[in-house]
Design a protein around this motif. Structure first.
Motif, PDB file in Angstrom:
ATOM      1  N   ALA A 180      40.119  45.998  40.680  1.00 33.18           N
ATOM      2  CA  ALA A 180      40.848  44.752  40.423  1.00 33.18           C
ATOM      3  C   ALA A 180      40.282  44.048  39.186  1.00 33.18           C
ATOM      4  O   ALA A 180      41.028  43.555  38.331  1.00 33.18           O
ATOM      5  CB  ALA A 180      40.771  43.841  41.644  1.00 33.18           C
ATOM      6  N   LEU A 181      38.961  44.027  39.093  1.00 35.46           N
ATOM      7  CA  LEU A 181      38.340  43.363  37.939  1.00 35.46           C
ATOM      8  C   LEU A 181      38.624  44.134  36.663  1.00 35.46           C
ATOM      9  O   LEU A 181      38.875  43.540  35.605  1.00 35.46           O
ATOM     10  CB  LEU A 181      36.830  43.231  38.163  1.00 35.46           C
ATOM     11  N   ASP A 182      38.639  45.446  36.745  1.00 28.82           N
ATOM     12  CA  ASP A 182      38.916  46.271  35.590  1.00 28.82           C
ATOM     13  C   ASP A 182      40.364  46.076  35.127  1.00 28.82           C
ATOM     14  O   ASP A 182      40.641  45.874  33.941  1.00 28.82           O
ATOM     15  CB  ASP A 182      38.652  47.740  35.963  1.00 28.82           C
ATOM     16  N   LEU A 183      41.284  46.094  36.093  1.00 29.96           N
ATOM     17  CA  LEU A 183      42.696  45.864  35.761  1.00 29.96           C
ATOM     18  C   LEU A 183      42.879  44.459  35.180  1.00 29.96           C
ATOM     19  O   LEU A 183      43.598  44.260  34.194  1.00 29.96           O
ATOM     20  CB  LEU A 183      43.549  46.041  37.022  1.00 29.96           C
ATOM     21  N   GLY A 184      42.202  43.489  35.791  1.00 31.60           N
ATOM     22  CA  GLY A 184      42.268  42.114  35.283  1.00 31.60           C
ATOM     23  C   GLY A 184      41.816  42.037  33.834  1.00 31.60           C
ATOM     24  O   GLY A 184      42.459  41.381  33.001  1.00 31.60           O
ATOM     25  N   ALA A 185      40.731  42.736  33.516  1.00 34.22           N
ATOM     26  CA  ALA A 185      40.218  42.722  32.149  1.00 34.22           C
ATOM     27  C   ALA A 185      41.221  43.350  31.179  1.00 34.22           C
ATOM     28  O   ALA A 185      41.424  42.865  30.061  1.00 34.22           O
ATOM     29  CB  ALA A 185      38.877  43.446  32.088  1.00 34.22           C
ATOM     30  N   GLN A 186      41.880  44.438  31.637  1.00 29.34           N
ATOM     31  CA  GLN A 186      42.912  45.064  30.784  1.00 29.34           C
ATOM     32  C   GLN A 186      44.056  44.093  30.509  1.00 29.34           C
ATOM     33  O   GLN A 186      44.550  43.992  29.388  1.00 29.34           O
ATOM     34  CB  GLN A 186      43.506  46.285  31.481  1.00 29.34           C
ATOM     35  N   LEU A 187      44.487  43.420  31.573  1.00 25.18           N
ATOM     36  CA  LEU A 187      45.604  42.465  31.422  1.00 25.18           C
ATOM     37  C   LEU A 187      45.194  41.309  30.510  1.00 25.18           C
ATOM     38  O   LEU A 187      45.984  40.830  29.700  1.00 25.18           O
ATOM     39  CB  LEU A 187      46.032  41.945  32.796  1.00 25.18           C
ATOM     40  N   GLU A 188      43.959  40.879  30.641  1.00 25.29           N
ATOM     41  CA  GLU A 188      43.471  39.795  29.785  1.00 25.29           C
ATOM     42  C   GLU A 188      43.521  40.223  28.320  1.00 25.29           C
ATOM     43  O   GLU A 188      43.926  39.451  27.451  1.00 25.29           O
ATOM     44  CB  GLU A 188      42.039  39.423  30.180  1.00 25.29           C
ATOM     45  N   ARG A 189      43.122  41.475  28.057  1.00 32.02           N
ATOM     46  CA  ARG A 189      43.147  41.966  26.674  1.00 32.02           C
ATOM     47  C   ARG A 189      44.559  42.007  26.114  1.00 32.02           C
ATOM     48  O   ARG A 189      44.761  41.943  24.904  1.00 32.02           O
ATOM     49  CB  ARG A 189      42.505  43.356  26.592  1.00 32.02           C
ATOM     50  N   LEU A 190      45.543  42.110  27.001  1.00 29.10           N
ATOM     51  CA  LEU A 190      46.941  42.103  26.544  1.00 29.10           C
ATOM     52  C   LEU A 190      47.455  40.681  26.332  1.00 29.10           C
ATOM     53  O   LEU A 190      48.618  40.465  26.066  1.00 29.10           O
ATOM     54  CB  LEU A 190      47.820  42.833  27.568  1.00 29.10           C
ATOM     55  N   GLY A 191      46.571  39.695  26.504  1.00 26.63           N
ATOM     56  CA  GLY A 191      46.949  38.314  26.227  1.00 26.63           C
ATOM     57  C   GLY A 191      47.446  37.566  27.444  1.00 26.63           C
ATOM     58  O   GLY A 191      47.985  36.461  27.320  1.00 26.63           O
ATOM     59  N   LEU A 192      47.271  38.133  28.618  1.00 25.58           N
ATOM     60  CA  LEU A 192      47.747  37.450  29.825  1.00 25.58           C
ATOM     61  C   LEU A 192      46.658  36.561  30.422  1.00 25.58           C
ATOM     62  O   LEU A 192      45.471  36.794  30.210  1.00 25.58           O
ATOM     63  CB  LEU A 192      48.204  38.477  30.868  1.00 25.58           C
ATOM     64  N   ARG A 193      47.111  35.568  31.182  1.00 22.10           N
ATOM     65  CA  ARG A 193      46.196  34.702  31.938  1.00 22.10           C
ATOM     66  C   ARG A 193      46.075  35.304  33.326  1.00 22.10           C
ATOM     67  O   ARG A 193      47.070  35.402  34.043  1.00 22.10           O
ATOM     68  CB  ARG A 193      46.765  33.296  32.051  1.00 22.10           C
ATOM     69  N   VAL A 194      44.878  35.677  33.686  1.00 21.65           N
ATOM     70  CA  VAL A 194      44.694  36.498  34.878  1.00 21.65           C
ATOM     71  C   VAL A 194      43.810  35.788  35.896  1.00 21.65           C
ATOM     72  O   VAL A 194      42.766  35.230  35.547  1.00 21.65           O
ATOM     73  CB  VAL A 194      44.030  37.839  34.498  1.00 21.65           C
TER      74      VAL A 194
ATOM     75  N   MET B 187      42.307  34.913  29.151  1.00 19.00           N
ATOM     76  CA  MET B 187      41.662  34.134  30.204  1.00 19.00           C
ATOM     77  C   MET B 187      41.644  34.920  31.511  1.00 19.00           C
ATOM     78  O   MET B 187      42.665  35.455  31.929  1.00 19.00           O
ATOM     79  CB  MET B 187      42.460  32.845  30.411  1.00 19.00           C
ATOM     80  N   LEU B 188      40.472  35.008  32.105  1.00 18.55           N
ATOM     81  CA  LEU B 188      40.354  35.675  33.403  1.00 18.55           C
ATOM     82  C   LEU B 188      39.524  34.789  34.322  1.00 18.55           C
ATOM     83  O   LEU B 188      38.382  34.434  33.997  1.00 18.55           O
ATOM     84  CB  LEU B 188      39.701  37.059  33.245  1.00 18.55           C
ATOM     85  N   LEU B 189      40.125  34.414  35.439  1.00 14.66           N
ATOM     86  CA  LEU B 189      39.410  33.603  36.430  1.00 14.66           C
ATOM     87  C   LEU B 189      39.108  34.463  37.637  1.00 14.66           C
ATOM     88  O   LEU B 189      39.965  35.233  38.085  1.00 14.66           O
ATOM     89  CB  LEU B 189      40.285  32.425  36.883  1.00 14.66           C
ATOM     90  N   ARG B 190      37.905  34.325  38.165  1.00 14.63           N
ATOM     91  CA  ARG B 190      37.539  35.069  39.365  1.00 14.63           C
ATOM     92  C   ARG B 190      37.500  34.116  40.547  1.00 14.63           C
ATOM     93  O   ARG B 190      36.810  33.097  40.521  1.00 14.63           O
ATOM     94  CB  ARG B 190      36.171  35.727  39.156  1.00 14.63           C
ATOM     95  N   MET B 191      38.231  34.470  41.591  1.00 14.61           N
ATOM     96  CA  MET B 191      38.267  33.610  42.773  1.00 14.61           C
ATOM     97  C   MET B 191      36.884  33.465  43.398  1.00 14.61           C
ATOM     98  O   MET B 191      36.608  32.480  44.070  1.00 14.61           O
ATOM     99  CB  MET B 191      39.232  34.188  43.818  1.00 14.61           C
ATOM    100  N   SER B 192      36.015  34.450  43.163  1.00 17.30           N
ATOM    101  CA  SER B 192      34.682  34.379  43.775  1.00 17.30           C
ATOM    102  C   SER B 192      33.880  33.207  43.234  1.00 17.30           C
ATOM    103  O   SER B 192      32.967  32.718  43.894  1.00 17.30           O
ATOM    104  CB  SER B 192      33.918  35.683  43.544  1.00 17.30           C
TER     105      SER B 192
END
Lengths: 588, 588
Positions: free
Chosen positions: A503-517, A1-6
C-alpha cells in the motif's frame, strides 16, 4: 502529497455527536475534518484544512481568471470609516466591536467596502486606472445570536470578498456579469447544485443583487422559484405583478355597515357572508383590505407612522417590509394614544389623507379595485371602498407575504413554489454609496472628476465546504467531488506486512504521478474498520491492497457508485491517475 | 504567473512617507507592497501578498519536512481555557478582549497552547499516538501600546505557531532540536542573517527557550553576544558567573561610620574616598552593595517586600527582574511607612533577617565578599560587611544590569557586547504547564497515565518580510533574495510598440518555463521611471527589452550586483530560467 493514517492527526467517531443536527456538521465531525473549539468556532483538523485549502484554491483560480487581484486587509479596523459610511450603526449587534487599551473603538469587519474604496482613492486618480477588480480571502467574525449547524452559521468563518470599481454603470454591469460567470464556474467546480436567486440588496444599497443558494432542505434561506420558468428570488426580492387599473367611477358607491365584533379578517368575512353585505355571500379574505400601522424611522430622521394596505388573505411580511424601507428601520406601531383617529381593528384608508398619515398599498390594490375595509369607527366596515375614488394611496410597497401558488412575476404563466438553500455566494451592484461617502473620484480625459461605481461579491468559503458535504454524502459518510476532495485516492492496506508495504509503495507511485494520496497503513486496525473509515472520509477513489495482492491484483472502488474492479498492480497507478484527471482533478 | 504593470494594482511613491522611520517600512510602502489601513494594521497590496505567500510557503514546506501537520484554530476564543491556564490575567492589556451580545468574554488569542492541549486531549489517549507535532498559520492580534516600524510592531500580523507533544523530556528535547533545525532552514532560505539567542521563557514557563533574531541596528530586541565564542542571549537570559566563595571569618570585622548626606552610590563613594574609610582612597561603586526594595506578588498570592542586593556599579534591571520572578509580578516598593525599620538610602542587609524580609543577591555577592553598604541608620554606612558573617542572603537572583565588557558566562575568556535584532522566531520547551492545567494524559503500555510535555514554536511571518527587507535593500530600493521575491524576473519594455510586444512575448516564454514574471508594459511611462521602479521593487533579475531588441538582444541586469549582460532573445529565456533555478527558486 502522501498522508499516512498511522501518523495523521485524525480520529473518526463511530457515533453521531449529540449536538450536530445537520448532515454536514455530523459527518465533518465524525470523519475528523473539524472539531468544535468555541461557540460557533471550529478547528480545522489536517484533512479539513486540506479541503479548505483546495476549495480556496478553486476560488483564487477563478478570481485570477477574471483579472481580480488579491490583496489582504486587516480584519481589525477603526470605527471611523464605518461611521462615515453609516454602517457602524446599521450593523448593530451583528458584529464584534472592541476598544483598545486607550479606549479607541474598533470592529472586526464583516466586509470591507469602506476600506477598498479608501484604498482605490489612495492609489488611483486617473480614468486610465479603471476598471479595477480586487479581492481578499479573510477570516471574518460575526456576533451570531444563535450559532448553529456547524460551519453553516458560525461566528468565525473564511470568506472571499471581491470589489469592482468602474467609471460607468455599463462598466459595473459588465464587471457584475464577469463575476457572476466566475461564481458559476466556482460552484460548478465545487459540484454544487445551486440556484441563482434575485435578492434584495439589503444594507448594501445598490440596484441589483443576486444570491447563490446551494439547494437543500436544511438551508436557512427560503426562496421562491417558478414552476414553469427559471425565475427564482428570495422572498424579500419578490416583485408583485401589479393589479390592473380600472375606472373607479364604474364601481358602486361605497356604503358603510354595522359589523360588531369583527376586529379580525376571519370574523369580518364570517359576518359579511352571514349578513349578505352588498347582497353577496361569497366574501373571502381576499376581498378585504387589511391596514397595518407601522412606525418608520429614516436614518438620522424622525419616526413617523405609516399605514400599509394589503389584501386580507395576506400578512405584512416583516422581512419584506424591512427590506422595502431600508435604510430606514421599521417597528410595529404601538402609540395608539397619540393617534386617536386610528380606530384599532377598524382602520380604513378613507381618512388617512385627512390625518396626514402616509398610506402605501400592495401592488394588487390597483386603482379601480374595490374593497371591504374598515370604516374608521368601532364595529363598522365599508364595502365598495374604491382606490382612486374613496382613497388614493401614496404609492405601492412590497410588504405582503408571498404565497405558494402566487403567479410568477417573470413569466406570468407559472406559479411560485417555496424552496430552501444555503447562501454560498452573494453579488451586488452597489453603485456609488461608498465612493460618495469617501469622495472617491477619477479624473477623465478632460480633467473632470468622475465618481466610480462599485460592485461587491462574496463567497463563504468555509460554508461552501459544509454545503458540499450536505449535497455529497450518503448513509455511510462523505462522498467528495473529485475537484475539492482532500485527497485523490485512499489506499487501504487490508492486511499486514506485505500488504502494508504494498500500500505504501503504491501510494508513493501515485504521489509521483502528482496525486494527493492517503494511505491507511495503521497497524492493529481491522480491514473492516479501515473500510468504514474510508467510506466516512469520502475520498473519491479507494484502492484496497488485500488478499489478491499476492497474485498481483488490487481492488479499485469508486466511493460514489460503489463500483469495484480488480486491476493489476502494474496497471493500477496509471489507471487511477488517468481516471482522476479525467474526472477533473488538477494534477498537482 | 505573469503580472502586467499596466494593470497591476500598484503605485510606487517617489518620496519617503513622513512617518516611516525604518528602511523596511519606508521601502515596502514606497514600492507598493503595503499600505497603512489602521493603527498598527497594514493592507498587503498584490505584490506584497505574493511575497507574504512565498514566505508562508517556505515555512509550510519546512514544517511539513519535519512531520508537522497543519490545522487551523479559531482566533476568537472564549475566556474559560485561558482562565484555567492563568494566562487571561497574565496577558493583561497586551491582548484584545471583547464581549459578545450576551456579555460572554472572548479574546483574540495571541498563541494557542491551551487549545492545542485541549485538542490533543480530545483526540489522543494512547502512548502509541505520540509524539505529535501540529501547527497553524494565523492572523494574530495584539493590543500594542505603540504600534511602530511598520510590519515590525503591529496590532495585526501573520504568525506560524507550532506545538509539540511528547511523552518524555528526552522526546521534548528531540522535538525541540528538530524544530530548531527547521527554523534554521527557514531563515536560511529567507536569506536572513540571524543569531540564535538564549531567552528567558517568560510567561510561557518551561525550561529552555531560544529566540531567532535577525541582526540589525534598528531591531527592538537587545541581546548580548560574546566576542570570543558563539554565546548569545537576550539580557533577561544572561546568567551571571557567580563570585568565588571565601572564608567570611578571614575578613576584618565590620565597622560603622558617619556618612552624612550620602543617599546615592556616587555621593557615598566620594565621601568614602575623601574620609579614607578603612584607610583606603580607592573606593569605587563596585565596592558598594546597593539594596533595592521591591514588592513581589505571586499569582493569586499576597504582595511581600523583597530586598535585592547588587554591586553598586550596577542597576537593578527591571526587565531581568521581572523575568526572574515570573509568574509573580514585581513593583518598586513605595510603602515606606509600613516598614519603618527600612531607612531609605541607608539600607544594609544586616537587619533584614531580623525584620523577616527576604533578601536575594546578585551571584557576584558571594559568601566571603565584603562590602561598603548601609548601616540602617540615617547618614550611616558600614564597611567590611561580609556575606556569610554579617548577613546571609536567602538566595541569588538574576536582576543586575548586564554591561558591555562583562565576562562571557559561557567561555569565560571573551567579554560581552550588546547587539540588536528583530525577533523572527521563538522556540520554547514548555514542559507540562498546559498539559497539567488541562489534565492531558496518555495511557502507557501498562495502562498507566503519562502526562505529555509540550514545546511551542513561533515564526512571525509578516515580521519576517520586514526583516528580510531590512537586510536586503540599498539606496535605490529593495533587493529580494530569489527564494522569497514576489517575482523571479522583471521584464522592462524600455520603449514602445515592438519593445512592449517583445517584452510581453518574452514574459510569456518565461512564464511557460515556470517562472513568476512581472512585465512593465506601461504606456506613457519613460524608460527611466520604469528602471527606477524596477530597482525600488527589487525583483532579483531585470530584463530590459530596449534599443538592441531590433538586433535581437536584450539586457539582463542582476539587481543585487548591478551586473549587466546582453543576451540574444533566443537564449535569454533558458538562461534566466537556469540562473533563477540555480539560485534556489522552485520552478512552480
Amino acid at each position: 502529497m502522501l498522508l499516512r493514517m498511522s501518523t495523521l492527526f485524525l480520529r473518526t467517531l463511530r457515533e453521531d455527536p449529540a449536538d450536530a443536527e445537520v448532515a454536514s456538521h455530523r459527518l465533518l465531525l465524525r470523519a475528523g475534518y473539524i472539531r468544535r473549539a468555541a461557540p460557533g468556532g471550529f478547528t480545522w483538523l489536517p484533512l479539513g484544512k486540506l479541503m479548505l485549502d483546495r476549495v480556496t484554491e478553486v476560488v483564487r483560480a477563478e478570481m485570477a481568471a477574471v483579472g481580480a487581484q488579491e490583496v489582504q486587509f486587516p480584519a481589525l479596523l477603526p470605527r471611523e470609516p464605518y461611521e462615515t459610511s453609516g454602517r457602524w450603526a446599521e450593523y448593530g449587534d451583528g458584529i464584534f466591536t472592541l476598544a483598545d487599551r486607550r479606549g479607541a473603538e474598533f470592529l472586526l469587519a464583516p466586509t470591507h467596502e469602506e476600506m477598498f474604496a479608501l484604498l482605490v482613492r489612495d492609489l488611483f486618480s486617473s480614468y486610465r486606472d479603471y476598471p479595477v477588480l480586487l479581492y481578499q480571502v479573510q477570516t471574518k467574525f460575526r456576533d451570531e445570536a444563535r450559532p448553529r449547524a456547524g460551519l453553516l452559521r458560525g461566528r468565525e468563518f473564511l470568506m472571499k470578498d471581491a470589489y469592482s470599481f468602474d467609471l460607468s454603470d455599463a462598466g459595473l454591469e459588465a464587471s457584475y456579469a464577469r463575476l457572476r460567470s466566475a461564481y458559476q464556474r466556482v460552484f460548478d467546480r465545487f459540484g454544487l447544485d445551486y440556484r441563482i436567486v434575485r435578492a434584495s440588496s439589503g444594507l448594501m444599497g445598490g440596484s441589483a443583487s443576486e444570491e447563490f443558494l446551494a439547494t437543500t432542505e436544511i438551508g436557512e434561506d427560503t426562496y421562491v422559484a417558478c414552476d414553469a420558468c427559471d425565475y427564482a428570488a428570495n422572498t424579500e426580492a419578490v416583485v408583485t405583478p401589479p393589479g390592473v387599473a380600472t375606472d373607479p367611477a364604474a364601481r358602486p358607491a361605497a356604503t358603510t355597515h354595522d359589523t360588531p365584533d369583527t376586529p379580525t379578517i376571519e370574523s369580518l368575512v364570517a359576518l359579511a357572508n352571514a349578513r349578505r353585505l352588498g347582497g353577496r355571500s361569497d366574501w373571502s379574505a381576499g376581498d378585504t383590505l387589511k391596514n397595518v400601522v407601522v412606525t418608520v424611522t429614516p436614518p438620522g430622521g424622525k419616526a413617523a407612522p405609516l399605514v400599509i394596505g394589503v389584501p386580507g388573505d395576506r400578512e405584512v411580511d416583516l422581512k419584506r417590509l424591512a427590506a422595502a424601507v431600508e435604510p430606514a428601520t421599521v417597528a410595529l406601531f404601538d402609540d395608539w394614544a397619540a393617534e386617536p383617529s386610528l380606530v384599532r381593528g377598524y382602520i380604513g384608508p378613507q381618512v388617512l389623507a385627512g390625518l396626514g398619515i402616509r398610506y402605501l398599498v400592495d401592488p394588487r390594490v390597483a386603482v379601480g379595485t374595490a374593497w371591504l375595509t374598515g370604516a374608521n369607527a368601532p364595529g363598522r366596515h365599508a364595502i365598495d371602498v374604491t382606490h382612486g375614488r374613496d382613497f388614493v394611496a401614496d404609492g405601492t410597497i412590497e410588504a405582503a407575504s408571498v404565497h405558494v401558488g402566487d403567479p410568477c412575476p417573470a413569466c406570468g404563466a407559472g406559479s411560485l413554489t417555496m424552496r430552501r438553500g444555503i447562501e454560498i455566494g452573494h453579488i451586488f451592484q452597489l453603485g456609488r454609496r461608498f465612493t460618495d461617502a469617501f469622495q472617491v473620484d477619477a479624473l477623465d480625459a478632460a480633467g473632470r472628476p468622475v465618481r466610480p461605481t462599485m460592485g461587491s461579491y462574496g463567497i463563504g468559503i468555509s460554508r461552501a465546504v459544509a454545503a458540499i458535504a450536505e449535497q455529497h454524502h450518503d448513509a455511510r459518510g462523505l462522498v467528495w467531488p473529485a475537484a475539492v476532495a482532500p485527497c485523490d485516492v485512499h489506499v487501504v492496506a487490508a492486511g499486514k506486512g506485505e500488504q502494508v508495504a504494498g500500500a505504501l509503495d503504491l501510494g508513493a507511485q501515485l504521489e509521483r504521478l502528482g496525486l494527493r494520496v492517503l494511505v491507511d497503513d495503521r497497524a492493529g486496525v481491522s480491514a473492516g474498520v479501515k473500510f468504514t473509515d474510508a467510506e466516512l472520509i469520502g475520498v473519491p477513489t479507494v484502492v484496497v491492497v488485500g488478499r489478491r495482492f499476492a497474485e498481483g491484483f488490487v481492488e479499485v472502488r469508486d466511493r460514489a457508485s460503489g463500483a469495484r474492479a480488480d486491476l493489476t498492480v502494474a496497471e493500477v497507478a496509471d489507471a487511477i491517475a488517468t481516471r482522476t484527471r479525467v474526472s477533473g482533478v488538477p494534477s498537482a
